[in-house]
Motif scaffolding. Structure first.
Motif, PDB file in Angstrom:
ATOM      1  N   THR A  78       0.826  -1.211   0.000  1.00 11.63           N
ATOM      2  CA  THR A  78       0.000   0.000   0.000  1.00 11.63           C
ATOM      3  C   THR A  78       0.860   1.261   0.000  1.00 11.63           C
ATOM      4  OG1 THR A  78      -0.175  -0.141   2.424  1.00 11.63           O
ATOM      5  CG2 THR A  78      -1.928  -1.143   1.129  1.00 11.63           C
ATOM      6  N   THR A  79       2.007   1.221   0.691  1.00 14.55           N
ATOM      7  CA  THR A  79       2.881   2.394   0.748  1.00 14.55           C
ATOM      8  C   THR A  79       3.443   2.744  -0.622  1.00 14.55           C
ATOM      9  OG1 THR A  79       3.523   1.942   3.042  1.00 14.55           O
ATOM     10  CG2 THR A  79       5.017   3.327   1.748  1.00 14.55           C
ATOM     11  N   TYR A  80       3.815   1.721  -1.390  1.00 15.44           N
ATOM     12  CA  TYR A  80       4.501   1.972  -2.656  1.00 15.44           C
ATOM     13  C   TYR A  80       3.615   1.787  -3.881  1.00 15.44           C
ATOM     14  CZ  TYR A  80       8.679   2.250   0.169  1.00 15.44           C
ATOM     15  OH  TYR A  80       9.605   2.635   1.115  1.00 15.44           O
ATOM     16  N   GLY A  81       2.321   1.600  -3.674  1.00 18.70           N
ATOM     17  CA  GLY A  81       1.390   1.636  -4.787  1.00 18.70           C
ATOM     18  C   GLY A  81       1.295   0.373  -5.623  1.00 18.70           C
ATOM     19  N   TYR A  82       1.539  -0.782  -5.029  1.00 21.34           N
ATOM     20  CA  TYR A  82       1.364  -2.045  -5.739  1.00 21.34           C
ATOM     21  C   TYR A  82      -0.053  -2.569  -5.507  1.00 21.34           C
ATOM     22  CZ  TYR A  82       6.342  -2.211  -6.749  1.00 21.34           C
ATOM     23  OH  TYR A  82       7.602  -1.919  -7.218  1.00 21.34           O
ATOM     24  N   HIS A  83      -0.641  -3.097  -6.558  1.00 19.49           N
ATOM     25  CA  HIS A  83      -2.019  -3.565  -6.471  1.00 19.49           C
ATOM     26  C   HIS A  83      -2.127  -4.950  -5.848  1.00 19.49           C
ATOM     27  CE1 HIS A  83      -1.664  -1.013 -10.180  1.00 19.49           C
ATOM     28  NE2 HIS A  83      -2.642  -0.376  -9.578  1.00 19.49           N
TER      29      HIS A  83
END
Length: 266
Positions: A23-28
């Protein structure tokens, strides 16, 4: 395309921390390495499995698949191989994962025809069970069957929609295939794609995405050109290379690199 990373890059990390990184680095999504030394493994009981599924849901992160270690072309009796595959499928069903990864794993003493037939027989047997569970078994381009050409010999024999391919772009490249060749062969079977980067064919230590020699731009371009909209999963092999940089320090730049490739190929 959606972006994920594998927990092979963060060996042993608690699931809550893994999901926080996503969630911090924007991975789905996240691919879970399913091994006894990992928090999520075949030994989890029903309550623990429900907790894992609930953690993913609460985090808003998808579970891409379970990366198991079944070797479907290995010599020996079929029974233990099929049983482990079914246990992996059961775990995926309980956690809500659509895919499980298996390896070919033939040895050097087997003929190509024998290894293909053994793998196809076992996968065909497991396919009906996987279909009942709503899970798809993916044969990774790896070891004895590292190219797409190798893989489709087996997949063509199986001929079941619940058995497909996981395209590891490093192994097809090491096997001498161009991305266009690999995609053309695997397209009817493709579940998702593992991306990574390395320094050379002789040095496969993991590098940040874009820092090595693998044709990632070409892979993304061919996928985009054909309208493929599945998962790109970064498999950073930290578990096997202790001296490699920590994956959490690289996740942000890795996502940006993949996003840039997707934009350029659009």
């Amino acid at each position: 395309m959606k972006l994920a990373f594998s927990t092979l890059g963060v060996p042993g990390l608690p699931l809550s921390d893994v999901l926080r990184l996503a969630t911090t680095y924007g991975y789905h999504g996240v691919e879970l390495r399913t091994h006894p030394e990992e928090p999520v493994n075949l030994g989890l009981g029903p309550g623990e499995r429900a907790d894992v599924a609930a953690e993913f849901k609460a985090a808003g992160v998808e579970l891409v698949g379970l990366a198991g270690y079944v070797r479907v072309a290995a010599p020996g009796d079929d029974g233990p191989v099929i049983e482990e595959t079914r246990r992996l499928v059961d775990l995926a069903h309980d956690l809500g994962a659509p895919f499980v990864r298996v390896f070919p794993g033939a040895d050097h003493e087997q003929s190509r025809q024998s290894a293909d037939a053994i793998a196809a027989r076992r996968l065909g047997t497991a396919a009906e069970y996987a279909a009942d569970m709503g899970v798809r078994i993916l044969l990774e381009t790896h070891d004895s069957h590292r190219t797409a050409g190798d893989s489709i010999r087996v997949l063509g024999l199986v001929g079941h929609r619940h058995v497909g391919s996981l395209w590891d772009v490093m192994h097809t490249w090491l096997g001498g295939e161009q991305p266009t060749e690999s995609y053309a062969a695997l397209a009817p079977y493709l579940g998702y794609v593992q991306v990574k980067d390395i320094a050379s064919a002789d040095d496969t230590s993991p590098l940040p995405l874009g820092a090595g020699v693998l044709p990632l731009a070409e892979c993304v371009e061919v996928l985009s050109r054909h309208g493929w909209d599945g998962w790109l999963c970064w498999e950073y092999e930290k578990r096997w290379y202790e001296g490699a940089a920590p994956l959490p320090d690289l996740l942000g730049a890795g996502r940006e690199h993949l996003a840039r490739l997707l934009n350029e190929s659009a």
